[in-house]
Design an enzyme around this catalytic site. Sequence first.
Site, PDB file in Angstrom:
ATOM      1  N   CYS A 260       0.820  -1.218   0.000  1.00  0.00           N
ATOM      2  CA  CYS A 260       0.000   0.000   0.000  1.00  0.00           C
ATOM      3  C   CYS A 260       0.852   1.266   0.000  1.00  0.00           C
ATOM      4  O   CYS A 260       0.598   2.199  -0.777  1.00  0.00           O
ATOM      5  CB  CYS A 260      -0.942  -0.005   1.198  1.00  0.00           C
ATOM      6  SG  CYS A 260      -0.230  -0.608   2.703  1.00  0.00           S
TER       7      CYS A 260
ATOM      8  N   HIS B 110      -2.710   6.072   4.949  1.00  0.00           N
ATOM      9  CA  HIS B 110      -1.264   6.271   5.118  1.00  0.00           C
ATOM     10  C   HIS B 110      -0.875   7.657   4.592  1.00  0.00           C
ATOM     11  O   HIS B 110      -1.395   8.108   3.562  1.00  0.00           O
ATOM     12  CB  HIS B 110      -0.489   5.235   4.319  1.00  0.00           C
ATOM     13  CG  HIS B 110      -0.570   3.832   4.842  1.00  0.00           C
ATOM     14  ND1 HIS B 110      -1.092   3.495   6.069  1.00  0.00           N
ATOM     15  CD2 HIS B 110      -0.184   2.667   4.264  1.00  0.00           C
ATOM     16  CE1 HIS B 110      -1.022   2.187   6.245  1.00  0.00           C
ATOM     17  NE2 HIS B 110      -0.471   1.648   5.168  1.00  0.00           N
TER      18      HIS B 110
HETATM   19  C1  2RA Z   1       1.179  -2.065   6.633  1.00  0.00           C
HETATM   20  N1  2RA Z   1       1.891  -1.806   4.332  1.00  0.00           N
HETATM   21  O1  2RA Z   1       0.773  -0.905   6.562  1.00  0.00           O
HETATM   22  C2  2RA Z   1       1.724  -2.775   5.417  1.00  0.00           C
HETATM   23  C3  2RA Z   1       0.858  -3.924   5.007  1.00  0.00           C
HETATM   24  N2  2RA Z   1      -0.463  -3.549   4.729  1.00  0.00           N
HETATM   25  O2  2RA Z   1       1.172  -2.740   7.671  1.00  0.00           O
END
Ligand code: 2RA
Length: 329
Positions: free
Chosen positions: A126, A234
């Site tokens: 991601c 994120h």
């Molecule tokens: C996380 N990118 O954010 C890794 C797996 N989804 O934990």
Amino acid sequence: MKVAVVGATGLVGTKMLQVLAERNFPVTELIPVASEKSVGKEVAFKGKTYKVVNADTAIAMKPNVALFSAGGSTSLEWAPKFAAAGITVIDNSSAWRMDPTKKLVVPEVNGKTLTPEDKIIANPNCSTIQMVLVMSPLHDQYKIKRVVVSTYQSVTGTGVKAVTQLMNERKGETGEMAYPYQIDLNVIPQIDVFLENGYTKEEMKMVNETKKIMGDNSIQVTATTVRIPVMGGHSESVNLEFDNEYEVANVRKLLAATPGIVVVDDPANLQYPMPKDAHDKDEVLVGRIRRDETQPKTLNMWIVADNLRKGAATNAVQIAEYLHQQKWI
Ligand code: 2RA
């Protein structure tokens, strides 16, 4: 089209069902797949309910395509079996991403590298997806030499156990720990395990996957990935050094014209990307675009996206949409 979702009861699997329905993917029959303990459970999809089946049963039901989000070991065991049965697999785990025989795809960046022979296609990590979507048009225009990225990653990237830990801690309750430390009112500068070189697996995923997707090993990438007590998505602070000179205004224009990107960049009016605004959206939000005044041809920016959507489920469904448009599934 018969569509299997392997890991249908997990956070990403559930989001895959939501995105398939929202984008009106031509599903004539859904085949939800999960571990034996979930077999028989019912999953709702577009007004109908479907019973969860195991992987063997799913193969026998002959889906056209199988979206996997069930962990690396399940993908390593079952993706080849689905592919051998003629079923195209789009896998969200890290199992196949760096396999030189498998494509690692963000449709807007390198979707055109796909062929009908690709029967196991890897969905990138991601935190990589949202970054390369922004890097791609800038690399084409200005040639990226080096990327320095620091991430601020939502607990949803870990899964249900982590969300529960955060919610418990916010209520002052204890419970099962997804992390080695408290996450509420804290940040944890570790995502996945540490490697010999002092980086974590998550950090090296960003380094290696970025080069593979961009098709350019000359791009130097260094990453620090951090877990923060946030739900919506994120965030990433990205510093890009180019070969060629640029104008900030032209960068903004170029990104605003790129499908899948929304530029939110008006500091005078306190407009910048935040996870609360990215939550449950497919777009990647970019802001805080400004020159790095410490060295020539270098840019700072802030990139935010919902890691369960464009960072996972939506990107996988977009790959399936591309395959469908090509009439390969
Ligand atoms: C996380 N990118 O954010 C890794 C797996 N989804 O934990």
